[in-house]
Write an enzyme that holds these catalytic residues in place. Structure first.
Site, PDB file in Angstrom:
ATOM      1  N   TYR A 139       3.973  19.516  -2.264  1.00  0.00           N
ATOM      2  CA  TYR A 139       5.315  19.867  -2.722  1.00  0.00           C
ATOM      3  C   TYR A 139       6.335  19.807  -1.587  1.00  0.00           C
ATOM      4  CZ  TYR A 139       3.223  21.564  -7.073  1.00  0.00           C
ATOM      5  OH  TYR A 139       2.565  21.663  -8.259  1.00  0.00           O
ATOM      6  N   LYS A 189     -10.838  21.007  -2.707  1.00  0.00           N
ATOM      7  CA  LYS A 189     -11.468  19.726  -3.037  1.00  0.00           C
ATOM      8  C   LYS A 189     -12.050  19.156  -1.740  1.00  0.00           C
ATOM      9  CE  LYS A 189     -12.473  16.538  -6.110  1.00  0.00           C
ATOM     10  NZ  LYS A 189     -13.580  16.787  -7.050  1.00  0.00           N
ATOM     11  N   ASP A 221     -12.058  20.828  -9.736  1.00  0.00           N
ATOM     12  CA  ASP A 221     -12.451  20.320 -11.046  1.00  0.00           C
ATOM     13  C   ASP A 221     -13.474  21.241 -11.703  1.00  0.00           C
ATOM     14  OD1 ASP A 221     -14.065  19.569  -8.929  1.00  0.00           O
ATOM     15  OD2 ASP A 221     -14.497  17.565  -9.682  1.00  0.00           O
ATOM     16  N   ASP A 245      -0.864  25.636  -9.063  1.00  0.00           N
ATOM     17  CA  ASP A 245       0.099  25.348 -10.127  1.00  0.00           C
ATOM     18  C   ASP A 245      -0.637  24.982 -11.412  1.00  0.00           C
ATOM     19  OD1 ASP A 245       2.389  24.761 -11.526  1.00  0.00           O
ATOM     20  OD2 ASP A 245       3.075  23.175 -10.203  1.00  0.00           O
ATOM     21  N   ASP A 249      -1.442  27.644 -14.993  1.00  0.00           N
ATOM     22  CA  ASP A 249      -1.004  27.276 -16.342  1.00  0.00           C
ATOM     23  C   ASP A 249      -2.191  27.217 -17.296  1.00  0.00           C
ATOM     24  OD1 ASP A 249       1.553  27.156 -15.438  1.00  0.00           O
ATOM     25  OD2 ASP A 249       1.921  25.075 -15.995  1.00  0.00           O
TER      26      ASP A 249
END
Length: 350
Positions: A139, A189, A221, A245, A249
């Site tokens: 970001y 990851k 994942d 993020d 959600d």
């Protein structure tokens, strides 16, 4: 704090003004002697001042003891250059105020089992907190567009963290776990990304200061799968900006609606920006369909984290639970209760 605590209210776009208005009503009903000052942000600020984060708004945010934020995002401004889009306001606030730690609790309120995408017996057990790093990652890394040597359009976004950034968010994760069940899952990851390998190394180093906390590592994942398969196995999750993020959600749908999840974005001294995570939802703006619960619960988080007012924060959370237990539901939860009516009911329940 010798003065009345000043809360900057930045309603923003879409349903932001509707939900922050209800959160302010709840805070005022508690009679805590809080002071409020409002300023435009996002698309509303661009309309008024030609920038999504005008100097006056940023100045208020810096003066205030805490910030209650609505939402930013307006499709009318999708064609603007990136620096002027409404969403840049929240990124600018995080960076300017050093709001590096995002706390996103997710728990199912009794009675909302049917609203969850999961089976009721699984959804009922969800009670977790996602600790998301906010001021690094792709970001804020170098980004750009270009043309390859073969004439193809390309884009790049740099994912980067340094050891100080990782250590400070890891510490928030461990400290949060210490106040709960003393279990922390660090999500990365590391099997693919060099950034994640550094992340894992630093988290392990910080873990030495918290021997009471059980630490586990999980690839993002797998974490996404486990959040729907066995969410009861999570207590506190700490992760980077991008992964946080996405996972937060996902967690919102596990507990019934994105309209139910509050959040706190904190600096190193306890000052925070508090906002619902649902976004501006321009398709329902002004229709009275918005769920104000996430904004109201964000106000409760503000009282607890920035002002140390645990008792009134608990009162707000109990009032929201009581209203939901009465069967009142906004449209996102399958009901027909209007935004203002939900606010009325929560104020009455206080």
């Amino acid at each position: 704090m010798t003065h009345a605590p000043l809360i900057a209210i930045l309603p923003g776009d879409g349903i932001g003004p509707e939900v922050t208005a209800q959160a302010r009503r709840v805070l005022e009903a508690l009679g805590l002697g809080l002071a409020f000052e409002e300023a435009p942000v996002g698309g509303a600020a661009y309309r008024a001042a030609g920038h999504p984060l005008p100097p006056e708004t940023l100045s208020l945010a810096r003066r205030a003891d805490a910030i209650l934020f609505g939402a930013v995002g307006d499709p009318d401004f999708d064609g603007l250059e990136r620096a002027l889009r409404p969403e840049q306001a929240i990124l600018g606030l995080r960076k300017s105020l050093a709001l590096f730690a995002n706390l996103r609790p997710a728990r199912l309120f009794p009675g909302l089992e049917d609203a969850s995408a999961l089976r009721p017996e699984i959804a009922r057990a969800i009670d977790l907190v996602i600790v998301r790093e906010l001021t690094g990652d792709v970001y804020f890394g170098d980004k750009g567009r270009g043309i390859t040597h073969t004439g193809l359009r390309e884009g790049h976004d740099l994912m980067r963290y340094d050891e100080v950034e990782v250590a400070r968010i890891a510490r928030v994760g461990f400290e949060t776990a210490m106040k709960r069940k003393r279990r922390l899952v660090s999500v990365d990851k590391a099997n693919v990304l060099e950034t994640s390998q550094l992340w894992r190394e630093i988290v392990e180093e910080v873990a030495r200061d918290f021997p009471e906390v059980e630490l586990a590592h999980m690839y993002v994942d797998n974490a996404a799968m486990q959040l729907v398969r066995a969410p009861q196995n999570f207590d506190v999750i700490v992760t980077g900006n991008l992964f946080g993020d996405i996972l937060s959600d996902q967690a919102s749908m596990c507990v019934g609606s994105i309209g139910m999840l509050p959040s706190a974005s904190l600096d190193q001294h306890g000052k925070g920006l508090y906002e619902p995570i649902h976004g501006s939802a321009p398709d329902i703006a002004g229709a009275g369909k918005a769920n104000p619960c996430a904004a109201i619960l964000s106000a409760a988080m503000m009282l607890r984290h920035s002002f140390g007012m645990s008792e009134p924060a608990d009162r707000i959370e109990r009032a929201v639970a009581a209203v939901l237990a009465q069967g009142k539901r906004t449209a996102d939860l399958g009901g027909d209760c209007a935004t203002g009516a939900m606010g009325d009911a929560i104020v009455a329940a206080l």
